[in-house]
Scaffold this motif. Structure first.
Motif, PDB file in Angstrom:
ATOM      1  N   ASP A 358       4.680  -0.395 -18.117  1.00 14.38           N
ATOM      2  CA  ASP A 358       3.827  -1.270 -17.287  1.00 14.38           C
ATOM      3  C   ASP A 358       3.004  -0.445 -16.301  1.00 14.38           C
ATOM      4  OD1 ASP A 358       4.838  -3.449 -18.588  1.00 14.38           O
ATOM      5  OD2 ASP A 358       6.342  -3.919 -17.063  1.00 14.38           O
ATOM      6  N   GLU A 359       3.633   0.599 -15.754  1.00 15.04           N
ATOM      7  CA  GLU A 359       2.928   1.450 -14.794  1.00 15.04           C
ATOM      8  C   GLU A 359       1.763   2.169 -15.465  1.00 15.04           C
ATOM      9  OE1 GLU A 359       3.947   5.465 -12.245  1.00 15.04           O
ATOM     10  OE2 GLU A 359       5.530   3.967 -12.503  1.00 15.04           O
ATOM     11  N   VAL A 360       2.021   2.722 -16.667  1.00 11.96           N
ATOM     12  CA  VAL A 360       0.959   3.414 -17.409  1.00 11.96           C
ATOM     13  C   VAL A 360      -0.169   2.440 -17.755  1.00 11.96           C
ATOM     14  CG1 VAL A 360       0.412   4.590 -19.572  1.00 11.96           C
ATOM     15  CG2 VAL A 360       2.491   5.195 -18.313  1.00 11.96           C
ATOM     16  N   LYS A 361       0.229   1.225 -18.154  1.00 12.42           N
ATOM     17  CA  LYS A 361      -0.780   0.208 -18.500  1.00 12.42           C
ATOM     18  C   LYS A 361      -1.648  -0.116 -17.289  1.00 12.42           C
ATOM     19  CE  LYS A 361      -1.225  -4.446 -20.409  1.00 12.42           C
ATOM     20  NZ  LYS A 361      -0.497  -5.644 -20.898  1.00 12.42           N
ATOM     21  N   ARG A 362      -1.005  -0.289 -16.115  1.00 10.18           N
ATOM     22  CA  ARG A 362      -1.771  -0.585 -14.893  1.00 10.18           C
ATOM     23  C   ARG A 362      -2.704   0.560 -14.539  1.00 10.18           C
ATOM     24  NH1 ARG A 362       3.211  -2.597 -13.134  1.00 10.18           N
ATOM     25  NH2 ARG A 362       3.595  -0.686 -11.950  1.00 10.18           N
ATOM     26  N   GLU A 363      -2.196   1.794 -14.662  1.00  7.44           N
ATOM     27  CA  GLU A 363      -3.028   2.957 -14.335  1.00  7.44           C
ATOM     28  C   GLU A 363      -4.232   3.037 -15.261  1.00  7.44           C
ATOM     29  OE1 GLU A 363      -0.439   6.291 -14.530  1.00  7.44           O
ATOM     30  OE2 GLU A 363       0.470   5.935 -12.561  1.00  7.44           O
ATOM     31  N   ARG A 364      -3.992   2.734 -16.536  1.00  5.83           N
ATOM     32  CA  ARG A 364      -5.114   2.776 -17.494  1.00  5.83           C
ATOM     33  C   ARG A 364      -6.137   1.687 -17.179  1.00  5.83           C
ATOM     34  NH1 ARG A 364      -2.387   3.887 -23.441  1.00  5.83           N
ATOM     35  NH2 ARG A 364      -1.981   6.112 -23.133  1.00  5.83           N
ATOM     36  N   GLU A 365      -5.641   0.510 -16.814  1.00  4.52           N
ATOM     37  CA  GLU A 365      -6.566  -0.576 -16.472  1.00  4.52           C
ATOM     38  C   GLU A 365      -7.386  -0.224 -15.235  1.00  4.52           C
ATOM     39  OE1 GLU A 365      -3.982  -3.897 -16.021  1.00  4.52           O
ATOM     40  OE2 GLU A 365      -3.914  -4.357 -18.176  1.00  4.52           O
ATOM     41  N   ILE A 366      -6.707   0.387 -14.245  1.00  3.88           N
ATOM     42  CA  ILE A 366      -7.422   0.802 -13.023  1.00  3.88           C
ATOM     43  C   ILE A 366      -8.453   1.872 -13.354  1.00  3.88           C
ATOM     44  CG2 ILE A 366      -7.137   1.980 -10.810  1.00  3.88           C
ATOM     45  CD1 ILE A 366      -4.386   0.590 -10.603  1.00  3.88           C
TER      46      ILE A 366
END
Length: 533
Positions: A358-366
């Motif tokens: 989830d953290e990686v996904k959020r970072e990619r979205e940001i």
């Protein structure tokens, strides 16, 4: 029967006062004094039984049985002396010359007795039976008991000497050990004087009672306290692990002395994969399990990074050591973070594993949002081509390479300007003017299809030519000029003045110089187009 009655009484009392240590003492550590005392108690019990049998067999006149039992009697006497010595050495807990001498003497007397018993078979030096089954003590018996007397006295004096430096209630226990040895020495003297009296048995019983009252009971209390402390420590550790588990999926507790580990899993992040929760060597387990669960591209990195020496070196100058890698879980990629810390005393590693998908996904979205925002900031809203900001960044990048002495790739600038835009705006309106700008941008993008096009002003464009477009720049310029002339003749479509200039290595020292030459050529072309109108 009279002689045997003392032994029977000793066995009954022995079993009563030592029932707990006989039942539970074997569960303690083999290095503990409590365990070694249990062995002594067992040896004394066998000695008592042999003493009882001797009372019956001596009266029954059965030679072979009486002889074997007498050998057992002296053998268990030697074994009990040895085990008493081992117990006292463990209880005192001193690893010094005195303890070493005491243990060597204990083994020496044991060996001496066994040797005399072997010799006694051929030459009765300890005891013998007459044809009438009369028991006759030998002179060797005095040597045997005398050696034990000296050892017990030495142990007694040494225990009393050590007790001087021991604080508190421990002093009493050390002195009781010394007193027990003195009691045994006293009754050995009495046994020497009367071979047919059960003085040795009585001495063992009294010494055993003293140790039971003043030493064994304390040891049991101490073991209960230790057990309670261990339970409390386990509870505390479980609470800590539970707290950590609220943040992590798996926690490993690794002993740095022997590399053994325990794993605590709070979530089944491995799917159906079977990973041991405890084992003998964490670092071997990593090398065995990594190829099965770690992404092939990260496997070598994990095997190298989770080496014991690498971890300890990394933790020398920082509080924790972090690795991020990918797992393959049920054919899906899972991003994982592993955090390693040392415990406060430095004897263990705490290794925490967490799922960071989830953290990686959020970072990619940001990151994607930031990139999109940056890209939008570099785009011209009307035409969709790059804007003045993007062109400025490009110029700065080119200039940085030139300033650093880098032989920059061959490139050229094309500078363009839309003719008649003001006339269209004034006569047909700004909407028609905007359409002219968009059509001009499309024409430039179609011709220079592999090069970035920039709108750097209201009616101005710039194009950066490199690679294949730079190689065919003359053909592209001819194509643009042909289309412009055709549009001018038909009076349909954009008329664009254009100039081009390429970077000259050695003579050009700035990107601006290249742009300005292209800009000058553009104005010259603009003048020619007006003349051809």
């Amino acid at each position: 029967m009279y002689y045997a009655s003392f032994g029977i009484f000793a066995v009954i009392l022995h079993l009563i006062i030592n029932q707990e240590i006989l039942r539970k003492g074997g569960a303690t550590s083999k290095d503990s004094p409590y365990y070694k005392y249990r062995l002594f108690i067992i040896a004394i019990l066998i000695f008592y039984i042999a003493d009882i049998l001797w009372g019956f067999l001596e009266e029954s006149k059965i030679f072979i049985a009486a002889y074997i039992d007498t050998v057992l009697f002296f053998s268990m006497m030697a074994v009990s002396v040895l085990l008493w010595t081992i117990f006292v050495a463990a209880f005192l807990g001193r690893k010094n010359v005195g303890t070493t001498i005491m243990l060597v003497a204990g083994w020496g007397i044991f060996g001496f007795v066994i040797l005399l018993l072997i010799i006694n078979v051929f030459n009765p030096v300890i005891f013998m039976f007459t044809e009438e089954m009369e028991y006759i003590p030998g002179s060797g018996r005095h040597f045997l008991l005398g050696a034990q007397l000296i050892l017990y006295l030495a142990i007694s004096l040494y225990s009393l000497f050590v007790s001087r430096t021991v604080p508190g209630s421990a002093k009493i226990r050390y002195r009781v050990i010394g007193l027990s040895g003195a009691v045994m020495a006293l009754f050995i003297v009495l046994q020497v004087r009367d071979a047919f009296a059960p003085f040795y048995t009585i001495g063992c019983l009294i010494a055993n009672c003293l140790v039971h009252v003043f030493v064994e009971e304390y040891e049991k209390e101490r073991l209960v306290r230790i057990s309670k402390q261990v339970t409390e420590n386990k509870t505390t550790f479980s609470q800590i692990a539970e707290s950590l588990a609220s943040h992590y999926d798996v926690i490993y507790y690794v002993n740095l002395q022997n590399d053994k580990y325990v794993g605590y899993t709070s979530k089944n992040i491995y799917g159906d994969l079977k990973i041991e929760e405890s084992g003998d060597d964490f670092f071997i387990a990593v090398r065995q399990d990594a190829p099965q669960i770690v992404h092939p591209q990260d496997c070598e990195m994990i095997e190298d990074a989770l080496d014991k020496d690498v971890i300890l070196t990394a933790l020398e100058d920082r509080k924790y050591y972090v690795l991020e890698y990918r797992l393959i879980v049920e054919t899906k990629v899972q991003y994982t973070r592993l955090t390693i810390r040392k415990t406060s005393e430095g004897s263990h590693l705490i290794i925490c594993v967490e799922n960071i998908d989830d953290e990686v996904k959020r970072e990619r979205e940001i990151a994607q949002a930031i990139n999109t925002e940056k890209e939008m900031a570099r785009r011209d809203e009307l035409t969709g081509v790059k804007n003045k900001n993007a062109f400025t960044e490009l110029e700065l990048s080119i200039q940085k390479n030139i300033d650093n002495g880098v032989d920059y790739l061959p490139f050229a600038f094309v500078v363009c300007d839309i003719n008649y835009l003001k006339h269209v705006n004034d006569t047909e309106g700004h909407k028609a003017g905007d359409e002219l700008i968009k059509n001009s941008a499309k024409l430039l993008c179609d011709i220079f299809s592999h090069s970035p096009v920039f709108r750097i002003g209201g009616d101005e464009f710039a194009i950066f030519l490199s690679g294949n477009d730079f190689a065919i720049k003359e053909q592209l310029m001819d194509k643009l000029q042909s289309q412009v002339l055709l549009n001018q003749q038909r009076k349909d479509g954009p008329v664009i003045a254009a100039g081009i200039s390429e970077f000259n290595i050695g003579s050009d020292h700035s990107a601006t110089a290249v742009f300005e030459r292209a800009d000058s050529q553009m104005y010259e072309n603009k003048r020619i187009l007006k003349q051809q109108q």
